[in-house]
Design a protein around this motif. Structure first.
Motif, PDB file in Angstrom:
ATOM      1  N   ALA A  94       0.854  -1.176   0.000  1.00  0.00           N
ATOM      2  CA  ALA A  94       0.000   0.000   0.000  1.00  0.00           C
ATOM      3  C   ALA A  94       0.892   1.228   0.000  1.00  0.00           C
ATOM      4  O   ALA A  94       1.494   1.573   1.015  1.00  0.00           O
ATOM      5  CB  ALA A  94      -0.919   0.001   1.214  1.00  0.00           C
ATOM      6  N   VAL A  95       0.996   1.880  -1.173  1.00  0.00           N
ATOM      7  CA  VAL A  95       1.841   3.057  -1.284  1.00  0.00           C
ATOM      8  C   VAL A  95       1.352   4.168  -0.360  1.00  0.00           C
ATOM      9  O   VAL A  95       2.136   4.819   0.331  1.00  0.00           O
ATOM     10  CB  VAL A  95       1.885   3.551  -2.750  1.00  0.00           C
ATOM     11  N   SER A  96       0.023   4.376  -0.300  1.00  0.00           N
ATOM     12  CA  SER A  96      -0.513   5.461   0.518  1.00  0.00           C
ATOM     13  C   SER A  96      -0.228   5.256   2.002  1.00  0.00           C
ATOM     14  O   SER A  96      -0.037   6.209   2.751  1.00  0.00           O
ATOM     15  CB  SER A  96      -2.017   5.596   0.294  1.00  0.00           C
ATOM     16  N   ALA A  97      -0.178   3.980   2.431  1.00  0.00           N
ATOM     17  CA  ALA A  97       0.106   3.669   3.836  1.00  0.00           C
ATOM     18  C   ALA A  97       1.589   3.407   4.076  1.00  0.00           C
ATOM     19  O   ALA A  97       1.992   3.114   5.201  1.00  0.00           O
ATOM     20  CB  ALA A  97      -0.707   2.450   4.276  1.00  0.00           C
ATOM     21  N   ARG A  98       2.400   3.464   2.978  1.00  0.00           N
ATOM     22  CA  ARG A  98       3.848   3.235   3.076  1.00  0.00           C
ATOM     23  C   ARG A  98       4.147   1.875   3.694  1.00  0.00           C
ATOM     24  O   ARG A  98       5.020   1.736   4.546  1.00  0.00           O
ATOM     25  CB  ARG A  98       4.529   4.350   3.875  1.00  0.00           C
ATOM     26  N   ARG A  99       3.398   0.849   3.246  1.00  0.00           N
ATOM     27  CA  ARG A  99       3.583  -0.497   3.772  1.00  0.00           C
ATOM     28  C   ARG A  99       3.926  -1.455   2.637  1.00  0.00           C
ATOM     29  O   ARG A  99       3.270  -1.471   1.594  1.00  0.00           O
ATOM     30  CB  ARG A  99       2.296  -0.976   4.443  1.00  0.00           C
ATOM     31  N   ALA A 100       4.974  -2.268   2.841  1.00  0.00           N
ATOM     32  CA  ALA A 100       5.389  -3.252   1.856  1.00  0.00           C
ATOM     33  C   ALA A 100       4.956  -4.644   2.307  1.00  0.00           C
ATOM     34  O   ALA A 100       5.389  -5.115   3.354  1.00  0.00           O
ATOM     35  CB  ALA A 100       6.902  -3.218   1.671  1.00  0.00           C
ATOM     36  N   ASP A 101       4.081  -5.281   1.538  1.00  0.00           N
ATOM     37  CA  ASP A 101       3.712  -6.663   1.816  1.00  0.00           C
ATOM     38  C   ASP A 101       4.722  -7.627   1.199  1.00  0.00           C
ATOM     39  O   ASP A 101       5.092  -8.626   1.805  1.00  0.00           O
ATOM     40  CB  ASP A 101       2.306  -6.953   1.279  1.00  0.00           C
ATOM     41  N   THR A 102       5.151  -7.313  -0.037  1.00  0.00           N
ATOM     42  CA  THR A 102       6.155  -8.130  -0.727  1.00  0.00           C
ATOM     43  C   THR A 102       7.155  -7.215  -1.423  1.00  0.00           C
ATOM     44  O   THR A 102       6.761  -6.245  -2.066  1.00  0.00           O
ATOM     45  CB  THR A 102       5.496  -9.045  -1.782  1.00  0.00           C
ATOM     46  N   ILE A 103       8.428  -7.513  -1.289  1.00  0.00           N
ATOM     47  CA  ILE A 103       9.474  -6.811  -2.028  1.00  0.00           C
ATOM     48  C   ILE A 103      10.189  -7.831  -2.894  1.00  0.00           C
ATOM     49  O   ILE A 103      10.699  -8.839  -2.405  1.00  0.00           O
ATOM     50  CB  ILE A 103      10.470  -6.108  -1.096  1.00  0.00           C
ATOM     51  N   THR A 104      10.197  -7.567  -4.213  1.00  0.00           N
ATOM     52  CA  THR A 104      10.792  -8.482  -5.182  1.00  0.00           C
ATOM     53  C   THR A 104      11.990  -7.829  -5.851  1.00  0.00           C
ATOM     54  O   THR A 104      11.870  -6.741  -6.428  1.00  0.00           O
ATOM     55  CB  THR A 104       9.769  -8.881  -6.258  1.00  0.00           C
ATOM     56  N   GLU A 105      13.135  -8.474  -5.763  1.00  0.00           N
ATOM     57  CA  GLU A 105      14.342  -7.968  -6.417  1.00  0.00           C
ATOM     58  C   GLU A 105      14.169  -8.039  -7.926  1.00  0.00           C
ATOM     59  O   GLU A 105      13.766  -9.067  -8.473  1.00  0.00           O
ATOM     60  CB  GLU A 105      15.538  -8.807  -5.974  1.00  0.00           C
ATOM     61  N   ASP A 106      14.461  -6.952  -8.617  1.00  0.00           N
ATOM     62  CA  ASP A 106      14.300  -6.887 -10.066  1.00  0.00           C
ATOM     63  C   ASP A 106      15.457  -7.595 -10.771  1.00  0.00           C
ATOM     64  O   ASP A 106      16.488  -7.894 -10.169  1.00  0.00           O
ATOM     65  CB  ASP A 106      14.224  -5.430 -10.506  1.00  0.00           C
ATOM     66  N   GLU A 107      15.260  -7.841 -12.069  1.00  0.00           N
ATOM     67  CA  GLU A 107      16.305  -8.477 -12.865  1.00  0.00           C
ATOM     68  C   GLU A 107      17.573  -7.626 -12.879  1.00  0.00           C
ATOM     69  O   GLU A 107      17.520  -6.390 -12.865  1.00  0.00           O
ATOM     70  CB  GLU A 107      15.828  -8.688 -14.302  1.00  0.00           C
ATOM     71  N   SER A 108      18.715  -8.287 -12.919  1.00  0.00           N
ATOM     72  CA  SER A 108      20.003  -7.604 -12.993  1.00  0.00           C
ATOM     73  C   SER A 108      20.739  -8.077 -14.240  1.00  0.00           C
ATOM     74  O   SER A 108      20.276  -8.962 -14.963  1.00  0.00           O
ATOM     75  CB  SER A 108      20.836  -7.894 -11.739  1.00  0.00           C
ATOM     76  N   LEU A 109      21.874  -7.474 -14.488  1.00  0.00           N
ATOM     77  CA  LEU A 109      22.747  -7.853 -15.595  1.00  0.00           C
ATOM     78  C   LEU A 109      23.826  -8.775 -15.047  1.00  0.00           C
ATOM     79  O   LEU A 109      24.568  -8.405 -14.136  1.00  0.00           O
ATOM     80  CB  LEU A 109      23.363  -6.590 -16.202  1.00  0.00           C
ATOM     81  N   LYS A 110      23.906 -10.002 -15.594  1.00  0.00           N
ATOM     82  CA  LYS A 110      24.844 -11.002 -15.081  1.00  0.00           C
ATOM     83  C   LYS A 110      25.691 -11.546 -16.227  1.00  0.00           C
ATOM     84  O   LYS A 110      25.164 -12.056 -17.203  1.00  0.00           O
ATOM     85  CB  LYS A 110      24.093 -12.161 -14.418  1.00  0.00           C
ATOM     86  N   GLY A 111      26.998 -11.428 -16.083  1.00  0.00           N
ATOM     87  CA  GLY A 111      27.906 -11.928 -17.107  1.00  0.00           C
ATOM     88  C   GLY A 111      29.331 -11.555 -16.772  1.00  0.00           C
ATOM     89  O   GLY A 111      29.650 -11.202 -15.621  1.00  0.00           O
TER      90      GLY A 111
END
Length: 464
Positions: A94-111
């Motif tokens: 909930a952005v308005s309540a500033r609450r994170a239920d799930t945080i997912t790491e985004d794709e990165s560059l690997k090589g």
């Protein structure tokens, strides 16, 4: 030293960095929200800027009961300790309540590091990784040629990644290669596409989320198993999965999208895969409509309908500006006369206008950039101007006291007799009205004149 107009003249369809805060649309004439609280479920997508909970794009989210989906724990079970400042994440809650239920790491560059270009660029999987003073390195270790790396950041151009966090790795992950970028070209018969200088072979890859038609100009995530090329260069990557990157929203009541403008349209502009329309009611913060150009970092706020965001507000992310005489030049760092403690850092991506020679003490310059560490500015543009005694400083308020001063990038501007105060439209206001609006974080512009004793400040103006 400079790549002239690098950002402004990036070709149409180039890369983008997204930061998205989205509140889901209510339906059926009711908006009870989560558990009848009236709080709509929402999503934020962007860069981690701090911890103590988790800050994404400068906004703090409570993580008391958060599920963490990290690179090592993609289905959950990870922890906040696996995250770093500079990583890009998705926050569901909930952005308005500033609450994170799930945080997912985004794709990165690997090589592997295929090339090292000076001190501010490396090449990985055919993508130029842009390094600036804000880029963090795990353990302070900068990777070298042939090192295996994991690069977190945002797409900033055709084959360009703006790195927020880089880690040297000792072992290969599974799968060993990953990237995100903009599709430069596609051969549907051969089932290949090009991202940066890398050729991706996608025959046999999972494509279930990819759209119909041409993918040219689309921002995508790619995972792969093997590379063909002369070590350490990966000329061709065999992909196992392709999917669209960033936010993909057809309709939503509220959205905040931050990134690099990749195309200019008749009625607005495009950030990555997101088209933005502006109207006569759109408000601009930290700049004006004519400042929008390819390569400009902005944040657009508004509603999305039919896949199009109608902006109620556009904020310029490189809204820090100054004008004055160069006091000192040391390598890529400048200081400005009358602005003690303020430093300006130039990079190979700084756009320079008005002369190609070396900068010198006494040159009158106008600088636009983004805030760096401490009281520094990372310059995105520098204009060499005619000689002038004018001094201007535009930045977010760090501290304000109506009885004494307002602080901008460490510079205390005294609120003495004779100072003119103006509102966001340039109209005169009194000191009480000015300081009612000049709260911490608010953009303010100061104007003055450089003399033998320093700067005599004459005006303070609120910015939209």
């Amino acid at each position: 030293m400079f790549v002239r107009s690098f950002q402004r003249w990036l070709a149409a369809g180039t890369g983008v960095a997204l930061a998205v805060a989205i509140a889901a649309c209510g339906g059926g004439g009711s908006s009870g929200g989560i558990g009848g609280t009236g709080i709509e479920p929402s999503v934020a997508y962007g860069t981690i800027t701090n911890f103590g909970s988790v800050w994404v794009n400068g906004v703090e989210y409570s993580t008391t009961n958060t599920t963490f989906k990290t690179d090592d724990h993609p289905s959950g079970g990870g922890s906040q300790s696996e995250l770093r400042v500079g990583m890009v994440v998705r926050v569901d809650g909930a952005v308005s309540a500033r609450r994170a239920d799930t945080i997912t790491e985004d794709e990165s560059l690997k090589g592997l590091v295929e090339q090292v270009i000076g001190t501010d660029q490396i090449v990985v999987l055919g993508q130029t990784v842009r390094i600036d003073p804000a880029t963090a390195f795990e353990g302070g270790v900068r990777p070298g040629l042939t090192d295996r790396v994991e690069v977190h950041g945002q797409i900033a151009g055709d084959g360009v990644i703006a790195a927020g966090f880089i880690e040297k790795k000792t072992t290969a992950p599974t799968p060993p290669y990953a990237l995100k970028g903009i599709v430069r070209s596609q051969d549907t018969a051969a089932q290949t596409l090009q991202i940066g200088t890398l050729v991706v072979q996608y025959a046999g890859a999972t494509l279930s989320n990819m759209p119909l038609g041409s993918w040219v100009g689309l921002q995508v995530n790619v995972k792969g198993t093997s590379c063909g090329g002369v070590f350490p260069v990966c000329g061709t990557l065999v992909a196992t999965k392709l999917e669209p990157a960033g936010a993909s929203v057809s309709g939503i009541s509220q959205a905040e999208i931050e990134g690099v403008v990749v195309t200019i349209n008749a009625d607005g502009f495009t950030i990555g895969n997101q088209r933005v329309v502006t109207t006569g009611s759109t408000r601009y913060e930290g700049g004006v409509a004519s400042d929008i150009a390819v390569g400009t970092e902005v944040e657009a706020e508004g509603s999305i309908s039919g896949g199009v965001l109608t902006a109620t507000k556009v904020s310029f992310r490189d809204g820090t500006r100054l004008e004055g005489d160069i006091a000192t030049v040391s390598g890529n760092t400048l200081t400005i006369a009358g602005l003690p403690g303020v430093t300006v850092t130039l990079t190979s991506f700084t756009e320079r206008n008005g002369g190609s020679g070396a900068l010198a003490v006494g040159n009158h310059v106008r600088v636009r950039g983004k805030a760096g560490a401490g009281n520094s500015i990372i310059a995105t543009r520098l204009d060499l101007r005619s000689a002038d005694t004018r001094v201007e400083l535009q930045a977010a308020v760090q501290a304000a006291s109506p009885e004494s001063s307002v602080r901008l990038i460490g510079v205390d501007i005294a609120t003495g007799v004779g100072l003119v105060y103006r509102d966001a439209s340039g109209g005169p206001i009194d000191r009480t009205a000015f300081f009612a609006g000049a709260t911490v974080g608010k953009l303010v512009k100061a104007r003055g004149t450089l003399g033998a004793g320093g700067v005599t400040w004459s005006e303070l103006e609120l910015e939209n």
